[in-house]
Write an enzyme that holds these catalytic residues in place. Structure first.
Site, PDB file in Angstrom:
ATOM      1  N   ASP A  18       0.881  -1.155   0.000  1.00 54.41           N
ATOM      2  CA  ASP A  18       0.000   0.000   0.000  1.00 54.41           C
ATOM      3  C   ASP A  18       0.920   1.206   0.000  1.00 54.41           C
ATOM      4  OD1 ASP A  18      -2.665   0.991  -0.089  1.00 54.41           O
ATOM      5  OD2 ASP A  18      -2.361   1.785   1.909  1.00 54.41           O
ATOM      6  N   TYR A  49       0.854  10.193  -8.971  1.00 50.42           N
ATOM      7  CA  TYR A  49       1.390  11.526  -8.681  1.00 50.42           C
ATOM      8  C   TYR A  49       2.795  11.732  -9.271  1.00 50.42           C
ATOM      9  CZ  TYR A  49      -2.469  11.695  -5.347  1.00 50.42           C
ATOM     10  OH  TYR A  49      -3.718  11.685  -4.773  1.00 50.42           O
TER      11      TYR A  49
END
Length: 195
Positions: free
Chosen positions: A70, A153
């Protein structure tokens, strides 16, 4: 050759991790190798929590060594957000660039450019044994969206000591210094020496 499952169907992550796994004596499988594989609800409070939820779920479902990651970006100007909500934050608008430009403008307004990417990997060896590996890379938010590689991102993140965003780097360059690469190297060292 031993099989190990990377519990993900994210093509970008699978590609990054496959490249990093080439030299290790494991056959890397992902959710793409299993029909109708579903993911559990990620309701943890940290990257480690969510990685553990997926890793244990995968181990139980497929009865094989399983690891999950994650990851997300933590931005000073957003008080450390979006963090574990990075995916949802990016998908909060119809187009990714709207969100990225919003971040750039906020960072400029607050004059706070620092950020870091973090990955937490959880390896489940058996139902009672999980090992964690963390990778973190510090950097700054760029003044504009730059580059065509990478995902998420990457187009606005410049790692410390570099002039390029992750999106301006090819996969080999990114894999030399990314948060995911750092965590995977720790995982692979453990697998080589201990499993």
């Amino acid at each position: 050759m031993k099989e190990i499952i990377f519990f993900s169907n994210n093509e970008n992550k699978i590609q990054e991790i496959s490249n990093l796994f080439i030299k290790f004596n494991y056959k890397l499988l992902s959710l793409n190798d299993f029909k109708n594989a579903v993911s559990p609800i990620e309701n943890g409070k940290t990257f480690k929590d969510n990685a553990k939820i997926k890793s244990i779920y995968g181990y139980k479902k497929f009865n094989k060594l399983c690891f999950a990651d994650d990851s997300g970006i933590c931005i000073d100007a957003l008080n450390g957000a979006p963090g574990i909500n990075s995916k949802q934050y990016l998908e909060s608008e119809s187009r990714k660039n709207i969100v990225l430009n919003k971040i750039i403008s906020l960072v400029q307004n607050k004059n706070k450019y620092k950020a870091f990417f973090e990955t937490s990997i959880c390896l489940t060896l058996n139902i009672n044994k999980q090992i964690f590996f963390t990778g973190r890379v510090y950097g700054t938010i760029s003044l504009k969206i730059r580059g065509n590689h990478g995902f998420g991102y990457d187009p606005i993140f410049i790692p410390n000591g570099m002039k390029l965003t992750f999106s301006e780097m090819n996969l080999s360059q990114k894999n030399l210094l990314s948060h995911r690469a750092i965590a995977i190297k720790k995982l692979s060292k453990y697998l080589t020496n201990s499993v």
